[in-house]
Design a protein around this motif. Sequence first.
Motif, PDB file in Angstrom:
ATOM      1  N   TYR A  48       0.955  -1.105  -0.500  1.00 16.47           N
ATOM      2  CA  TYR A  48      -0.055   0.053   0.390  1.00 16.47           C
ATOM      3  C   TYR A  48       0.494   1.006  -0.077  1.00 16.47           C
ATOM      4  O   TYR A  48       1.814   1.335   1.209  1.00 16.47           O
ATOM      5  N   GLU A  49       0.554   2.250  -0.973  1.00 17.58           N
ATOM      6  CA  GLU A  49       1.783   3.348  -1.439  1.00 17.58           C
ATOM      7  C   GLU A  49       0.383   4.357  -0.450  1.00 17.58           C
ATOM      8  O   GLU A  49      -0.903   4.221   0.136  1.00 17.58           O
ATOM      9  N   ALA A  50       1.664   5.398   0.132  1.00 13.28           N
ATOM     10  CA  ALA A  50       0.762   6.757   0.365  1.00 13.28           C
ATOM     11  C   ALA A  50       1.757   7.478  -0.412  1.00 13.28           C
ATOM     12  O   ALA A  50       2.419   8.180  -0.543  1.00 13.28           O
ATOM     13  N   SER A  61      -3.441   7.980  -0.424  1.00 20.08           N
ATOM     14  CA  SER A  61      -3.103   6.143   0.287  1.00 20.08           C
ATOM     15  C   SER A  61      -4.348   5.489  -0.425  1.00 20.08           C
ATOM     16  O   SER A  61      -5.624   5.600  -0.418  1.00 20.08           O
ATOM     17  N   THR A  62      -3.579   4.271  -0.072  1.00 18.51           N
ATOM     18  CA  THR A  62      -4.327   2.906  -0.449  1.00 18.51           C
ATOM     19  C   THR A  62      -3.868   1.884   0.504  1.00 18.51           C
ATOM     20  O   THR A  62      -3.649   2.469   1.812  1.00 18.51           O
ATOM     21  N   CYS A  63      -5.163   1.061   1.031  1.00 14.86           N
ATOM     22  CA  CYS A  63      -5.279   0.774   2.179  1.00 14.86           C
ATOM     23  C   CYS A  63      -6.075  -0.728   2.285  1.00 14.86           C
ATOM     24  O   CYS A  63      -6.494  -1.243   0.950  1.00 14.86           O
ATOM     25  N   PRO A  64      -6.029  -1.740   3.252  1.00 15.74           N
ATOM     26  CA  PRO A  64      -6.811  -2.973   3.049  1.00 15.74           C
ATOM     27  C   PRO A  64      -8.301  -2.163   2.336  1.00 15.74           C
ATOM     28  O   PRO A  64      -8.970  -3.347   1.593  1.00 15.74           O
ATOM     29  N   GLY A  65      -8.855  -1.440   2.890  1.00 19.17           N
ATOM     30  CA  GLY A  65     -10.028  -1.239   2.119  1.00 19.17           C
ATOM     31  C   GLY A  65     -10.487  -0.591   0.846  1.00 19.17           C
ATOM     32  O   GLY A  65     -11.272   0.140   0.586  1.00 19.17           O
ATOM     33  N   GLY A  75      -0.696   2.464 -10.097  1.00 25.21           N
ATOM     34  CA  GLY A  75       0.070   3.848 -11.014  1.00 25.21           C
ATOM     35  C   GLY A  75      -0.653   5.409  -9.894  1.00 25.21           C
ATOM     36  O   GLY A  75      -0.022   6.636 -10.252  1.00 25.21           O
ATOM     37  N   SER A  76      -1.515   5.164  -9.372  1.00 26.37           N
ATOM     38  CA  SER A  76      -1.627   5.585  -8.267  1.00 26.37           C
ATOM     39  C   SER A  76      -1.724   5.776  -6.753  1.00 26.37           C
ATOM     40  O   SER A  76      -1.471   4.553  -6.636  1.00 26.37           O
ATOM     41  N   TYR A 105      -9.108   8.487  -7.435  1.00 22.53           N
ATOM     42  CA  TYR A 105      -7.573   8.506  -7.030  1.00 22.53           C
ATOM     43  C   TYR A 105      -7.223   9.217  -7.556  1.00 22.53           C
ATOM     44  O   TYR A 105      -7.336  10.345  -7.947  1.00 22.53           O
ATOM     45  N   VAL A 106      -5.384   9.716  -7.133  1.00 21.95           N
ATOM     46  CA  VAL A 106      -4.851  11.126  -7.864  1.00 21.95           C
ATOM     47  C   VAL A 106      -4.437   9.783  -8.485  1.00 21.95           C
ATOM     48  O   VAL A 106      -3.561   9.414  -8.338  1.00 21.95           O
ATOM     49  N   TRP A 107      -3.784  10.933  -9.591  1.00 22.30           N
ATOM     50  CA  TRP A 107      -2.870  10.739 -10.232  1.00 22.30           C
ATOM     51  C   TRP A 107      -2.586  12.029 -11.160  1.00 22.30           C
ATOM     52  O   TRP A 107      -1.940  13.069 -11.390  1.00 22.30           O
ATOM     53  N   PHE A 108      -1.120  11.868 -11.101  1.00 24.47           N
ATOM     54  CA  PHE A 108       0.663  12.487 -11.223  1.00 24.47           C
ATOM     55  C   PHE A 108       0.123  12.874 -12.477  1.00 24.47           C
ATOM     56  O   PHE A 108       0.178  12.564 -13.013  1.00 24.47           O
TER      57      PHE A 108
END
Length: 512
Positions: free
Chosen positions: A308-310, A321-325, A331-332, A404-407
């Motif tokens: 999981y990225e943040a 971030s992403t997380c278990p939920g 890529g995001s 979701y955020v995309w750079f």
Amino acid sequence: MHARPPDSPPPARFNAARYCLEANARTHPDKPALILVGDGDRAEVLSFGEVDRAVRAVAAGLLDLGLNPGSRVMIRMGNDADYAIVYFAALAAGLVAQPSSPQLTAAEAAFLLRDSGAAAIVAAEECPLDPEACGGRIVLRPADVARLKAGPALPAYADTAADDPAHLIYTSGTTSRPKGVLHAHRAIWGRRPMHDHWLGLRESDVVLHAGTMNWTYTLGVGIQDPWARGATTVLYTGRRDPAVWPALIDRYRATLFAAVPSLYRQILKYADLTAHDLGSLRHGITAGEALSPHLLAEWTAATGKPLYEALGMSEVSTYISTCPGVPVKPGSPGRPQPGRRVAILPPEGEPAPLAAGQTGLLAVHRSDPGLMLGYWNRPEEEAAVMRGEWFTGGDLARFDEDGYVWFEGRNDDVMNAFGYRVSPNEVEAVLVTHPDVQEGAVAERAVRADVRVIAAYVVPKPGTAPRREDLLAWCQERLAGYKCPREVVFLEALPRTPNGKVQRKRLAEAAG
């Protein structure tokens, strides 16, 4: 342990060190708070009761030295338990902790010392200090810290306000010198959304962090966050070997593992994952660099564990971030955590949030308790990042229809080197002092599809032929290791705008 909803404001009277330690020391004083693992089987274990006692003792000692509330205490120590003890002791005493890296040269450390006006510096024996910069300041070495730890303890944590200054961290900005980011005690409260919505943190967790004590990623995710939930932290102080991390997960039954993407890549390349039992690990967590879809897929396939990225920055706690939920979209970095107010603003004009699909500046609302108090004595830079009620960190991004955020790149030229923000101006200021350099510019350079390094683009003085190794050594003598270029590219001229400004984004193109 802390039952308030994540988006509630912190109590008016609030001390960050007390929040992390007092209740833990009272309810389970013998539970391991910090396990420092060296080479071989050597390990140092500190319980919550021991950490609480040491922190309050050092806090009392700092106050006895004559330090006043709000005084800055610069910490220039190695990867050992006393780094955390001194950091929390400063907070416990109502002082301002100023963590710094032991990789800094004496000159770099002297600048931070003078710029912050620190009243005291706590330094390891191997960390060089500039005698002139230290003049008139309290200087403490490891023996002094040991003496303070053995002394009487502060009976209670300082009765600070949530908005009182707590710690000052320096980060590279758009100028040739680092700038101080001042945070309040409420900053740890502002990290609570990530406990559930990135880390998935539980009181029963054992968190293994691959960073060193002086890094804010380690101080935050590796120490503050686990202790805020009553969890145990494991840090490694031995020889840096990618193969050691699966062994540590196995030996200490770590449930969470935190690192930067480049280390996950090295583990996959150099470690034998089949030789160790990773069954205790729920997931890995990563930040500091962008996580490539290829690395994500490779790690998941090799371990069967999610990653999981943040996204965060020095000025605000990790907030996307992403997380278990929250399912991962390769890529995001994920979605804004519940309780956060995050928007995409137009780069120019009125700060009205843009709709999904539109690219602009990624922004956090100033009401976020994790947001900095401001830049230390840099009102002009502070004004530059505030757009009405919003803080903008310079990232260009867009939201998709799922939030979701995309750079889309950066609005400035600040580089990312192994998780550290590095100003090209600071590196260039050193590079151009080399006697054989006519002009120099610094930018990130892709060396592989998902690996970028700092590269120096150099125009030699007429009649000279500087060697790559000499230029790299010149920088290494004057800059912390993480700021130094890894590549040198020689050019006949630097690409410039019609007004003469160096176009850093065209440097790679000019190199061919």
